[in-house]
Write a protein that holds these residues in place. Structure first.
Motif, PDB file in Angstrom:
ATOM      1  N   SER A  15      10.084 -33.343  19.521  1.00  0.00           N
ATOM      2  CA  SER A  15       9.831 -34.775  19.396  1.00  0.00           C
ATOM      3  C   SER A  15       9.571 -35.132  17.937  1.00  0.00           C
ATOM      4  O   SER A  15       8.981 -34.344  17.189  1.00  0.00           O
ATOM      5  N   TRP A  17       7.489 -37.117  17.050  1.00  0.00           N
ATOM      6  CA  TRP A  17       6.035 -37.291  16.925  1.00  0.00           C
ATOM      7  C   TRP A  17       5.322 -35.964  16.736  1.00  0.00           C
ATOM      8  O   TRP A  17       4.120 -35.942  16.431  1.00  0.00           O
ATOM      9  N   GLU A  87      14.339 -41.997  19.474  1.00  0.00           N
ATOM     10  CA  GLU A  87      12.977 -41.831  19.988  1.00  0.00           C
ATOM     11  C   GLU A  87      12.039 -42.891  19.406  1.00  0.00           C
ATOM     12  O   GLU A  87      11.171 -43.423  20.104  1.00  0.00           O
ATOM     13  N   ASP A  91      10.166 -45.889  21.627  1.00  0.00           N
ATOM     14  CA  ASP A  91       8.731 -46.164  21.616  1.00  0.00           C
ATOM     15  C   ASP A  91       8.449 -47.599  21.195  1.00  0.00           C
ATOM     16  O   ASP A  91       7.530 -48.236  21.732  1.00  0.00           O
ATOM     17  N   SER A  92       9.241 -48.124  20.280  1.00  0.00           N
ATOM     18  CA  SER A  92       8.956 -49.461  19.753  1.00  0.00           C
ATOM     19  C   SER A  92       9.039 -50.529  20.833  1.00  0.00           C
ATOM     20  O   SER A  92       8.254 -51.480  20.826  1.00  0.00           O
ATOM     21  N   PHE A  94       8.290 -50.319  23.922  1.00  0.00           N
ATOM     22  CA  PHE A  94       7.142 -50.292  24.828  1.00  0.00           C
ATOM     23  C   PHE A  94       6.009 -51.177  24.321  1.00  0.00           C
ATOM     24  O   PHE A  94       5.091 -51.493  25.076  1.00  0.00           O
ATOM     25  N   SER A  95       6.084 -51.577  23.063  1.00  0.00           N
ATOM     26  CA  SER A  95       5.085 -52.510  22.543  1.00  0.00           C
ATOM     27  C   SER A  95       5.244 -53.886  23.172  1.00  0.00           C
ATOM     28  O   SER A  95       4.342 -54.726  23.059  1.00  0.00           O
ATOM     29  N   ASN A 165       8.372 -39.139  25.188  1.00  0.00           N
ATOM     30  CA  ASN A 165       7.665 -40.424  25.286  1.00  0.00           C
ATOM     31  C   ASN A 165       6.182 -40.281  24.958  1.00  0.00           C
ATOM     32  O   ASN A 165       5.312 -40.662  25.742  1.00  0.00           O
ATOM     33  N   GLY A 167       5.035 -41.371  21.822  1.00  0.00           N
ATOM     34  CA  GLY A 167       4.746 -42.270  20.719  1.00  0.00           C
ATOM     35  C   GLY A 167       3.563 -43.156  21.053  1.00  0.00           C
ATOM     36  O   GLY A 167       3.134 -43.245  22.205  1.00  0.00           O
ATOM     37  N   HIS A 169       3.061 -46.441  21.376  1.00  0.00           N
ATOM     38  CA  HIS A 169       3.228 -47.536  22.334  1.00  0.00           C
ATOM     39  C   HIS A 169       3.464 -46.996  23.748  1.00  0.00           C
ATOM     40  O   HIS A 169       2.934 -47.544  24.727  1.00  0.00           O
ATOM     41  N   SER A 170       4.237 -45.929  23.858  1.00  0.00           N
ATOM     42  CA  SER A 170       4.453 -45.305  25.164  1.00  0.00           C
ATOM     43  C   SER A 170       3.151 -44.748  25.726  1.00  0.00           C
ATOM     44  O   SER A 170       2.857 -44.883  26.921  1.00  0.00           O
TER      45      SER A 170
END
Length: 285
Positions: A15, A17, A87, A91-92, A94-95, A165, A167, A169-170
């Motif tokens: 990932s 992250w 990726e 994540d972005s 999900f904000s 997933n 990140g 926001h996720s």
């Protein structure tokens, strides 16, 4: 050609992250001549727009660079690979889900969310009085917003199954879901099963709906037009007509003047079944 031994020596890339701080990733150096007017946030925002319009298969560093008006090599100041880009874009979005609910407000007010009386685990204040902190309302809201996300961005569902997933926001969405499930009164060993029942349902429903909406748009038709066109052609074929008689009866019984309204009724009813199931399992103790 790389051998299995060579591949085994390479570190597993799991990932973006987990590859150091994402904000510092990319092939940056101490030089100051990196592209002006270009930043990770802008790259991600344009990537999301391209993913919405064209899907993951057509997204490439070259295509993205052309959209940004820079060279493809410029992007590597900010991301290392296309997978990293996907990726980050995943994540972005999900904000877009509002995860701030009563549980967050209570935590901010100084209430200990882990205390026995204020955790909402079936307490009278949460589940019996129908206050704003009712877990049912919060669960419905998260489910509805997750479905909307999947429909709005059809590329999210396949990527959500590919990446970890994890990140920010996720993880915030995941934490919000777990907080709500923790207030249902279900025992700890049953909460993950209930979470899977609700959100795997939403994932499947939203994925199919999102792909259908996308297909209608590509055909230049509304959902209702596409549905009527498809059913009209099916009814013209005797080998299919009889098989869909029962389906048409059920569609007529569930009500709704359009395909969108029928789908909305289905989603709402199915979600209420799951909420009722959680209540029933809680009552069993």
């Amino acid at each position: 050609m790389e051998s299995a031994a060579d591949n085994a020596k390479q570190p597993l890339r799991t990932s973006v992250w987990l590859e150091g701080k994402p904000a510092a990733r990319g092939r940056r150096s101490e030089r100051s001549d990196h592209p002006t007017g270009l930043g990770r946030d802008r790259i991600i925002a344009v990537s999301v727009r391209l993913l919405d319009a064209e899907g993951p298969a057509k997204l490439s560093m070259r295509r993205l660079a052309a959209e940004l008006g820079v060279t493809a090599m410029s992007l590597y100041w900010y991301v290392d690979t296309k997978d990293d880009l996907l990726e980050l874009a995943l994540d972005s979005v999900f904000s877009e889900i509002d995860t701030v609910g009563p549980a967050d407000d209570e935590a901010d007010s100084g209430t200990d969310p882990d205390s026995g009386t204020d955790s909402g685990m079936g307490s009278g204040t949460d589940s019996d009085t129908g206050t704003d902190s009712d877990w049912r309302d919060d669960l419905r809201a998260l489910a509805v917003n997750y479905r909307a996300l999947l429909v709005r961005h059809p590329w999210v569902s396949p990527l959500a199954g590919k990446f970890l997933n994890i990140g920010p926001h996720s993880m915030e969405f995941s934490a919000a879901v777990q907080r709500v499930m923790g207030r249902t009164g279900l025992p700890a060993h049953g909460q993950m099963g209930a979470l899977a029942a609700v959100f795997q349902f939403v994932y499947g429903f939203g994925t199919i709906e999102g792909h259908f909406v996308q297909r209608c748009a590509e055909a230049g038709m509304t959902q209702e037009q596409y549905y009527r066109e498809a059913m009209g052609r099916i009814n013209e074929r005797p080998e299919y007509r009889g098989r869909f008689d029962r389906a048409e009866e059920l569609m007529a019984a569930r009500g709704g003047d359009t395909a969108e309204e029928m789908r909305e009724r289905d989603f709402t009813f199915a979600l209420e079944l799951l909420v009722a199931g959680i209540e029933a399992m809680r009552a069993r103790g």
